[in-house]
Structures are given as C-alpha cells and as structure tokens.
Write an enzyme that holds these catalytic residues in place. Structure first.
Site, short mmCIF file in Angstrom:
data_model
loop_
_atom_site.label_atom_id
_atom_site.label_comp_id
_atom_site.label_asym_id
_atom_site.label_seq_id
_atom_site.Cartn_x
_atom_site.Cartn_y
_atom_site.Cartn_z
N LYS A 92 -32.71 -17.92 -17.26
CA LYS A 92 -32.64 -16.80 -16.31
C LYS A 92 -33.75 -15.80 -16.60
O LYS A 92 -34.34 -15.82 -17.69
CB LYS A 92 -31.26 -16.14 -16.40
CG LYS A 92 -30.97 -15.50 -17.73
CD LYS A 92 -29.51 -15.09 -17.82
CE LYS A 92 -29.23 -14.44 -19.15
NZ LYS A 92 -27.81 -14.42 -19.48
N TYR B 288 -51.80 11.79 -21.91
CA TYR B 288 -51.01 12.73 -21.09
C TYR B 288 -50.22 13.72 -21.96
O TYR B 288 -49.67 13.34 -23.00
CB TYR B 288 -49.99 11.97 -20.25
CG TYR B 288 -50.58 11.39 -18.97
CD1 TYR B 288 -51.14 12.23 -18.00
CD2 TYR B 288 -50.55 10.02 -18.73
CE1 TYR B 288 -51.66 11.69 -16.83
CE2 TYR B 288 -51.07 9.48 -17.57
CZ TYR B 288 -51.63 10.33 -16.62
OH TYR B 288 -52.14 9.80 -15.47
C1 LIG Z 1 -27.59 -15.08 -20.70
C2 LIG Z 1 -26.45 -15.90 -20.98
C3 LIG Z 1 -26.43 -16.74 -22.11
C4 LIG Z 1 -27.51 -16.78 -23.15
O1 LIG Z 1 -27.25 -15.83 -24.14
P1 LIG Z 1 -28.20 -15.64 -25.40
O2 LIG Z 1 -27.59 -14.53 -26.15
O3 LIG Z 1 -29.53 -15.26 -24.86
O4 LIG Z 1 -28.23 -16.92 -26.12
C5 LIG Z 1 -25.32 -17.56 -22.29
N1 LIG Z 1 -24.32 -17.55 -21.37
C6 LIG Z 1 -24.30 -16.75 -20.30
C7 LIG Z 1 -23.15 -16.80 -19.37
C8 LIG Z 1 -25.36 -15.89 -20.06
O5 LIG Z 1 -25.37 -15.11 -18.98
#
Ligand SMILES: *Cc1c(COP(=O)(O)O)cnc(C)c1O
Length: 621
Positions: free
Chosen positions: A37, A255
């Site tokens: 993702k 800035y």
């Molecule tokens: C993002 C996500 C993961 C991955 O988690 P990590 O801590 O990055 O390993 C696993 N399961 C779900 C449902 C997620 O949304």
C-alpha cells in the site's frame, strides 16, 4: 542520475534479503502477503510486488481500489487484497479486475453478492477499534456471509494494534481471534493476524499467512527490534550540492532567521525541500552526509531547498552527492531522522517516495528506473490531455532525447486521435535478428548481419532503408513513413557501401531491386519492384537483411521499435560470453520474456501483445 536534482535508490537485493530474514520467524507452512500500500511505503509498488512474487509472496495487500487497479494494469496477476473497506461504487471494478475486497459489514457483502462472483477476506476487529466486525458479533456475521452464494470466503483476518509494545494486549487480541475461529465449521484457506512486527514478536501456530510491511522495507519500529532481527534498509534518498556559499558571524540563513551564524562558515544549498518529502520538521535538526561527513541542516527547510553546514567537509564542490536518508550512516537512517522530530518512519518514507525519481538496484547495479511524478495510464481514467502528458513523460524517460520524444509523442497522438477514422498503420510479427561474427578484414569490428521481418499494409510501391552516423542525421527518417528500416552507424565507420548495405529485401516472395544514394551524412537505399503496385493497401510481409560492421569497443547495441507493433521477437547471436539484454518496453507489459542459450539471447512477447513506439532492447556485451 547525473541530471537529477534528487533521487532515490531502491535496493531490491536488500529487500530480498529482508524477506529471507523474516521467513525465519514464521513457520515453514505459512505463506506471506506482501503489503505494497501507499506505493509500497514509497519504494514503488510494482517493482516491490514483482520482487516479492519472485520470493514467494502468495498475495499483495493494497489500501484501496486505485492501488489495486494500477498493479493489475501493470500486469500483476496474483491475488490482490484491498485492506481498507471499499465503497459500493467500486464493486464493478473490483469484480472486473479480480481484486479481493475485505468485508467489514453485511451490507457491503450483500451488495457484492448481488453483483457477481467474488473472493473476499473477512476482517475481525479484536481490539484495533478500526474497521472489521466486532469479535463478539463475528460468528453470526460470518454465518450470514456463508449464505451468500456468489461469495467465496478466501480468508479471515484481524490486525494487532500494539504488537511492538504491549504483549499482553496482543495476546488478548490473539485469543479473541482464536475463539472466533474455533467456532467455525469450515476454515477458509487463509487465516492471518500478524503484520511484520507481529511475525517477530508474537509468533503463533494457528495462522497460515502473515502480512509483511515495514520490516520487509528494512525499517525498525523501535530499537529493541534491532536485537531480534537483522534487516537492511532499502531506500537511499540523494541530492547534490547546487551552490556553495560563505556566511559571516551573525548572518542569518533561511526563512524567519531561525539560524544565526555563530562563526564564519561555508554552507551548501541542496535543491530539495519539503515538497520533495524532506520533512519541514527537520528544520535546524536534520543531518545530511556529504563526502562521508555528517553535516547539519541550518535554518528552515524551504519548499524546494535546504541549507547545510559544510565546514567539516574537505574540498566540497558543486555537484557533490549528498545523502539525505539511508543506512550508510546511522545519523541519517529513517529511524534517526524521524526521532529528531518525533515523526513516523512510515510517513517519512511514503512522502519521500512520492516525488523523487527512483532507481532500482540489484546486486549493486541499476536495473530500472521510474520517472518523477509518476502518472500511470488507467484505462477508465484519462482525458486526452492527461493521456498526452503520460505518453510524453513515458517516452521522454525511455528515449532521453526530448526532441525525438516530442516527435514520437505527436505521432502517437495523431494516430490515436487525429486519424481516428483512417486505418492505423502498425506492424505484426516483428522479428529482428542481429548476428556478430569475427571479421578477418577489420579485426576491431564485428561483421554484423541483421534480419528483420514483419507484416504491415503496403503503403507505396517502394520503400527505403536509411543509415546515418549521428542521431541528428537519422532523425529526419523518423518523420518519413516510407522508411521501413533505420540503422545508426558507429561514428568510427565511414559512410560507404562496403560498411552498410542491404543483402536482400523482399515483400512477400518478391525480391526487390535496390538503389543506393549517399548524401548529407546519410545512406538511403530505395527498394522497389513493378509488382508492388498491385499489392498497395494489402497486408504484406517485409523481409530486410543488411550487412554492416560494429565496433567491438562499443560493448552495447540498441534495437529500437519505433512503430506500434504487435508481437515482438528480437534476438542477438554471437560467440561472446556474458551478453545481457536490457529490455525497455512500453506497452501493457514492460517485461518481455528473455531467453538465453549458448550463442543467442532473445527477447520476445506474446503474439498478441501491443508494444508502443520507443520501446527497445539494449544488448550489453
Ligand atoms: C499496513 C498493514 C500491514 C503491514 O503492517 P507493517 O507494520 O507495515 O508490517 C498489515 N496488515 C494490515 C491490515 C495493514 O493495513
């Protein structure tokens, strides 16, 4: 990279090593889902997905429909699970692209059931307090879903809320999940609860799938984790010094004058800022490594620039590389940088990945890149204008010559839009063979024979073959649609008949006459035959064979595809050892098959596969 203001390098070999390391923690029968993702936490979802599949991932996890569609469009075939709740209006595309939604409400499951056959994963909330069926209501809801005939429950899962720090609560969540499972008569194929930290800190035997995210990208959620598992970071974010300046005591930098110069000093300007994902909160805190020295960020991070104290760097120069993030030095690891402003590694990684151009490395070598501000072509999601930009940037990236890129771009647009009503010209069954042999006459060159064949509608009763020594000279032949073959002759070779000539040119079985003209830095060979007149407008087979010479010292040979082509087969034959082929393909699939045998390496696609112009192959020897 020489021309980039900032870029990231993604080390796919390290990624693979991390997967191997993490596999030690889950039981051998368990499978893994690679979480990609947010563009794989800024590392590039497509490349990460490909590598993960190579390493055994059985599925991919994305956040939403769009991310899933993009991977499907890029040719990913394995199951893709949409982890967040989907919307009703997304159902049609979920089904069409064979994506796997997660179900958190009966309402959504019912709508899905009405729309068509679908595999799903059921999400159980065991204490995360986010989406999912509450664990107390899970059993009855699962039973309802079992009655939906179109729905196949492929998995049931839950998600830990505090696996890194609260083992007790984690255990409670796990127990709640196990209890729900114990009531079921039928277990779905996949049962899963652990994210990557869960794999390490809370192993269990009753699940058979784990979901790997952060740790697989080599990022530790805390320092304790470092003692448990040995990971390599895979992203390095780099830029270059664009200016070197001196400041006197009491001058201010940036800035709002937040940095007042304590002593006369030298500082450098780097052309990256918070718009590139370098967090604003790193103002006056961040560190950068230049020539192995750790340098402090001075003043506020601007939108597109930062200033760095380089007083410790020996002989800094404009153009010197600056490493902003990576594991070459502990000071600039993601974990160290985010600790400076109490930030989140997930956030910093995904914001950096968004803007910088990416270079992918395997075994220390760059194997691929993806462009700045990546925009992918989505079948149902484009306007002409947007499509134009996408094509242009894709082509530009591939050809790296803006002029040719523009030309080809216009040509495609013309074909797709302006000439909508006319026949589109394209080639089928493109077959190109290049053969190197030793030459007695010219020992520094390979005697090179080429054979090209393809089918296409014959447009005139003649066509031409062209050869030039510079790209600029050859360029005019790209404009002419009566030229069917172009060859770029090496600069060390004279433009003469003995160094480039056609040995045979045929249309169907008719051997054509040919006539050579050498002028204006080009060889032009006109190929014709009286019998061609009756074939104009008909689909014919072209076969063109040439003989030329190619310098041994070049070590690479490029073959371009400059017309819309369906089905490609390009091979390179020689006695050379260690020949590699690097395909640069634009089209639906960017990864043609590569076949190697003793004296031959060939690149091919399916017969029906469309290849866009400006694709090609570089053979490296
Ligand atoms: C993002 C996500 C993961 C991955 O988690 P990590 O801590 O990055 O390993 C696993 N399961 C779900 C449902 C997620 O949304």
């Amino acid at each position: 990279m020489k021309n980039d203001r900032s870029w990231t390098e993604i080390d796919l070999t390290n990624f693979k090593d991390n997967l191997i390391e993490l596999k030690k923690f889950f039981h051998p029968q368990a499978d893994f889902m690679q979480i990609v993702k947010a563009d794989a936490y800024g590392h590039g979802a497509f490349q990460i997905a490909k590598k993960a599949i190579e390493c055994g991932a059985v599925s991919l996890g994305v956040a939403n429909l769009q991310e899933g569609l993009l991977l499907r469009y890029q040719g990913i075939k394995i199951p893709i699970v949409i982890l967040s709740p989907s919307l009703e209006n997304e159902i049609e595309q979920i089904l069409e692209y064979d994506l796997t939604p997660t179900i958190s409400t009966i309402d959504f499951a019912a709508k899905l059931n009405k729309s068509g056959k679908c595999k799903i994963h059921i999400n159980i909330d065991t204490g995360m307090g986010r989406s999912g069926f509450h664990y107390k209501e899970a059993f009855e809801n699962i039973n309802k879903i079992l009655n939906f005939k179109n729905i196949e429950i492929d998995g049931i899962f839950s998600h830990f809320s505090s696996v890194e720090e609260d083992i007790e609560f984690t255990k409670l969540q796990s127990d709640r999940f196990e209890e729900v499972l114990s009531k079921l008569y039928l277990k779905p194929k996949y049962i899963h609860i652990s994210n990557s930290s869960g794999v390490v800190t809370f192993p269990n035997k009753y699940t058979n799938l784990v979901r790997l995210g952060l740790l697989s990208y080599g990022i530790y959620p805390n320092t304790e984790m470092k003692n448990k598992v040995n990971l390599k970071s895979i992203m390095t974010f780099k830029s270059r010094i664009s200016q070197i300046k001196s400041a006197n005591k009491n001058d201010s930098i940036g800035y709002n004058r937040t940095f007042i110069v304590p002593e006369n000093m030298e500082y450098a300007i780097l052309p990256v800022g918070y718009a590139d994902g370098y967090d604003f909160l790193l103002s006056n805190k961040g560190k950068v490594v230049i020539n192995d020295q750790v340098c402090n960020i001075v003043g506020k991070v601007s939108m597109d620039m930062i200033a760095v104290d380089i007083s410790k760097v020996t002989k800094p120069e404009v153009g010197d590389e600056a490493i902003l993030l990576g594991d070459s030095n502990e000071n600039i690891s993601v974990e160290s940088l985010t600790s400076l402003y109490d930030g989140l590694s997930y956030e910093l990684l995904s914001q950096i990945g968004r803007r910088a151009k990416r270079y992918y490395k395997e075994n220390g070598k760059i194997i691929d890149s993806s462009p700045l501000l990546r925009r992918e072509f989505m079948p149902k999601d484009f306007s002409d204008n947007k499509l134009g930009n996408i094509i242009e940037s894709a082509i530009e990236q591939r050809l790296q010559s803006k002029e040719i890129a523009n030309l080809v771009h216009e040509d495609i647009l013309k074909r797709l839009f302006a000439e909508k009503d006319k026949d589109i010209q394209y080639r089928h069954n493109f077959k190109h063979t290049i053969k190197f042999e030793e030459s007695d006459e010219f020992p520094n060159y390979f005697l090179t024979s080429t054979n090209l064949s393809f089918s296409k509608k014959l447009q005139n009763d003649y066509f031409s073959v062209a050869c030039a020594k510079t790209e600029a000279d050859l360029e005019k032949y790209f404009l002419r649609n009566d030229v069917e073959y172009r060859w770029l002759l090496d600069n060390s070779i004279d433009l003469e008949e003995m160094f480039f000539n056609v040995t045979s040119v045929k249309v169907n079985d008719i051997e054509l006459y040919n006539e050579m003209k050498i002028a204006d830095g080009c060889i032009e060979i006109k190929c014709y035959h009286p019998d061609l007149k009756s074939l104009v407008g008909k689909e014919v087979k072209f076969s063109i064979s040439t003989k030329t010479y190619y310098p041994k010292s070049s070590h690479q040979l490029s073959v371009y595809i400059i017309e819309m082509t369906q089905g490609v087969d390009i091979s390179f034959e020689s006695d050379l050892k260690n020949v590699e082929a690097v395909p640069i393909f634009s089209g639906k699939s960017k990864f043609p098959k590569i076949l190697k045998s003793k004296n031959k390496i060939s690149i091919s696609t399916d017969k029906d596969e469309w290849i866009f112009p400006t694709s090609g192959v570089v053979f490296v020897y």
